[in-house]
Design an enzyme around this catalytic site. Structure first.
Site, mmCIF file in Angstrom:
data_model
loop_
_atom_site.group_PDB
_atom_site.id
_atom_site.type_symbol
_atom_site.label_atom_id
_atom_site.label_comp_id
_atom_site.label_asym_id
_atom_site.label_seq_id
_atom_site.Cartn_x
_atom_site.Cartn_y
_atom_site.Cartn_z
ATOM 1 N N ARG A 29 34.058 -32.388 -13.072
ATOM 2 C CA ARG A 29 34.575 -33.144 -14.207
ATOM 3 C C ARG A 29 33.462 -33.963 -14.863
ATOM 4 O O ARG A 29 33.423 -34.110 -16.081
ATOM 5 C CB ARG A 29 35.719 -34.045 -13.753
ATOM 6 C CG ARG A 29 36.956 -33.278 -13.263
ATOM 7 C CD ARG A 29 38.012 -34.222 -12.715
ATOM 8 N NE ARG A 29 39.181 -33.499 -12.204
ATOM 9 C CZ ARG A 29 39.317 -33.096 -10.943
ATOM 10 N NH1 ARG A 29 38.343 -33.313 -10.071
ATOM 11 N NH2 ARG A 29 40.410 -32.468 -10.556
ATOM 12 N N ALA A 54 36.296 -30.669 -24.377
ATOM 13 C CA ALA A 54 35.845 -29.452 -23.693
ATOM 14 C C ALA A 54 36.535 -29.373 -22.346
ATOM 15 O O ALA A 54 36.713 -30.372 -21.658
ATOM 16 C CB ALA A 54 34.328 -29.492 -23.516
ATOM 17 N N ARG A 99 49.668 -34.356 -5.729
ATOM 18 C CA ARG A 99 49.159 -33.283 -4.874
ATOM 19 C C ARG A 99 49.143 -33.739 -3.405
ATOM 20 O O ARG A 99 49.505 -32.984 -2.498
ATOM 21 C CB ARG A 99 47.745 -32.900 -5.312
ATOM 22 C CG ARG A 99 47.684 -32.115 -6.611
ATOM 23 C CD ARG A 99 46.256 -31.951 -7.106
ATOM 24 N NE ARG A 99 46.195 -31.045 -8.254
ATOM 25 C CZ ARG A 99 45.235 -31.046 -9.162
ATOM 26 N NH1 ARG A 99 44.232 -31.910 -9.067
ATOM 27 N NH2 ARG A 99 45.251 -30.194 -10.173
ATOM 28 N N ASP A 152 46.588 -36.426 -8.662
ATOM 29 C CA ASP A 152 46.035 -36.311 -7.308
ATOM 30 C C ASP A 152 47.010 -36.873 -6.272
ATOM 31 O O ASP A 152 47.176 -36.313 -5.190
ATOM 32 C CB ASP A 152 44.710 -37.074 -7.211
ATOM 33 C CG ASP A 152 43.714 -36.625 -8.251
ATOM 34 O OD1 ASP A 152 43.015 -35.633 -8.021
ATOM 35 O OD2 ASP A 152 43.647 -37.278 -9.304
ATOM 36 N N PRO A 164 36.004 -36.023 -18.103
ATOM 37 C CA PRO A 164 36.309 -36.824 -16.920
ATOM 38 C C PRO A 164 37.099 -38.072 -17.324
ATOM 39 O O PRO A 164 36.591 -38.925 -18.055
ATOM 40 C CB PRO A 164 34.936 -37.190 -16.352
ATOM 41 C CG PRO A 164 34.022 -37.151 -17.537
ATOM 42 C CD PRO A 164 34.568 -36.112 -18.470
ATOM 43 N N HIS A 176 39.206 -39.825 -10.469
ATOM 44 C CA HIS A 176 39.857 -38.519 -10.568
ATOM 45 C C HIS A 176 38.729 -37.491 -10.580
ATOM 46 O O HIS A 176 38.319 -36.975 -11.613
ATOM 47 C CB HIS A 176 40.688 -38.433 -11.853
ATOM 48 C CG HIS A 176 41.305 -37.071 -12.080
ATOM 49 N ND1 HIS A 176 42.128 -36.469 -11.170
ATOM 50 C CD2 HIS A 176 41.181 -36.197 -13.119
ATOM 51 C CE1 HIS A 176 42.516 -35.289 -11.634
ATOM 52 N NE2 HIS A 176 41.944 -35.103 -12.814
ATOM 53 N N THR A 231 44.113 -25.956 -15.425
ATOM 54 C CA THR A 231 45.324 -26.563 -14.880
ATOM 55 C C THR A 231 46.087 -27.221 -16.025
ATOM 56 O O THR A 231 45.480 -27.859 -16.876
ATOM 57 C CB THR A 231 44.986 -27.638 -13.827
ATOM 58 O OG1 THR A 231 44.341 -28.745 -14.464
ATOM 59 C CG2 THR A 231 44.061 -27.086 -12.759
#
Length: 319
Positions: free
Chosen positions: A94, A86, A157, A154, A127, A181, A236
């Site tokens: 998450r 999902a 980013r 991450d 998650p 995360h 994303t």
């Protein structure tokens, strides 16, 4: 489980042909990573359509075979990437996905291991830390061959935002996001450097106007990034696909790259029996070693708190 088999060192199976899975296949294809990619999805037509679309560009890339299959096609894959599950919705964390995706994984992992018990399992679904832990328990694989994409995205980013702030190319910025995360992730400022120089030494000679508040703002932007993207476009997939392709390349090319994948911790910083991200050496065997580098006390405390957050969730998994 089936008897151990010799896997095709350049075959990759992707479970889940949604936005992340299909884009990961595309990233692998255009980067020339792997010579055989199989897409497996509960919606077989969707997987077939994605494979057809990718194959129509085969004249522009290195030779690669892309096709739709089922779980039996996992049988000789070197790496199996799991993106199924999902997806995160607006205003949903998450960790809100745990209950839904745990049940999906309980059904899915045994079907994978029925056909291949000698591969590397790379979890990307969220998650990711909890689902990596579940995959490890359900598969019975050694921890070296089960890990998640963790905070590789991450960390990218983080480097991207520092790059913008300092006006320095992102590939000259080195830094890590560690821990979950998710919302409890930790920016490891003490491990961050530009051109080999710590931020404490670099900032005074930087021509930009960075402040401690700027650093806190960058850390918050990293934390909020996925929420903002999901709010604007629904999901994303580009950056996580590129992050996943980097992980896969590190394995297939035996690079010994240091990446913040999510792996089972066994005493690092006093944390046990949970999957979290720390700088980790990856090669053709999977996890080679986890690096326990010197963190500032507040970073270490935040990392332990991140672990406690996930351990509380894992207590109720009923595995």
């Amino acid at each position: 489980m089936s008897p151990q088999q010799n896997n095709n060192p350049n075959k990759i199976a992707i479970i889940g042909a949604g936005g992340v899975g299909a884009t990961t296949a595309y990233a692998l294809m255009i980067k020339g990573i792997g010579s055989e990619i199989v897409l497996i999805d509960i919606n077989k037509q969707k997987a077939e359509g994605e494979a057809m679309d990718l194959n129509h560009g085969s004249s522009f890339v290195n030779p690669v075979k892309v096709y739709a299959g089922d779980y039996s096609d996992c049988k000789d894959a070197k790496i199996i990437i799991i993106t199924a599950g999902a997806k995160q919705k607006p205003n949903e964390s998450r960790l809100d996905l745990v209950a839904k995706n745990v049940e999906i994984f309980k059904e899915m992992i045994p079907q994978i291991t029925e056909y291949n018990d000698n591969c590397i399992l790379l979890v990307v679904s969220n998650p990711v830390d909890i689902l990596t832990y579940i995959t490890l328990k359900l598969s019975g694989f050694p921890k070296e061959r089960v890990f998640g994409s963790g905070t590789v995205l991450d960390s990218s980013r983080f480097r991207s935002l520092l790059s913008e702030s300092c006006n320095i190319a992102a590939n000259n910025v080195h830094g890590y996001i560690i821990g979950e995360h998710g919302d409890s992730k930790v920016a490891a400022w003490s491990l961050t450097n530009i051109a080999g120089t710590s931020l404490d030494d670099y900032c005074p000679v930087c021509e930009e106007t960075c402040t401690r508040d700027s650093q806190e703002q960058i850390a918050k932007q990293v934390k909020d990034a996925a929420y903002k993207i999901i709010e604007r476009k629904g999901s994303t997939f580009y950056a996580i696909a590129l992050a996943t392709s980097k992980i896969v390349r590190s394995i297939l090319r035996d690079e010994n790259s240091v990446l913040t994948v999510s792996t089972l911790l066994q005493g690092e910083y006093g944390v046990e029996d949970i999957c979290l991200s720390l700088p980790t050496v990856l090669n053709s065997s999977g996890i080679d070693r986890v690096l326990t580098l010197n963190l500032e006390p507040e970073e270490r405390d935040a990392f332990v708190k991140s672990a406690e957050t996930l351990q509380e969730v894992s207590k109720n998994l009923n595995l």
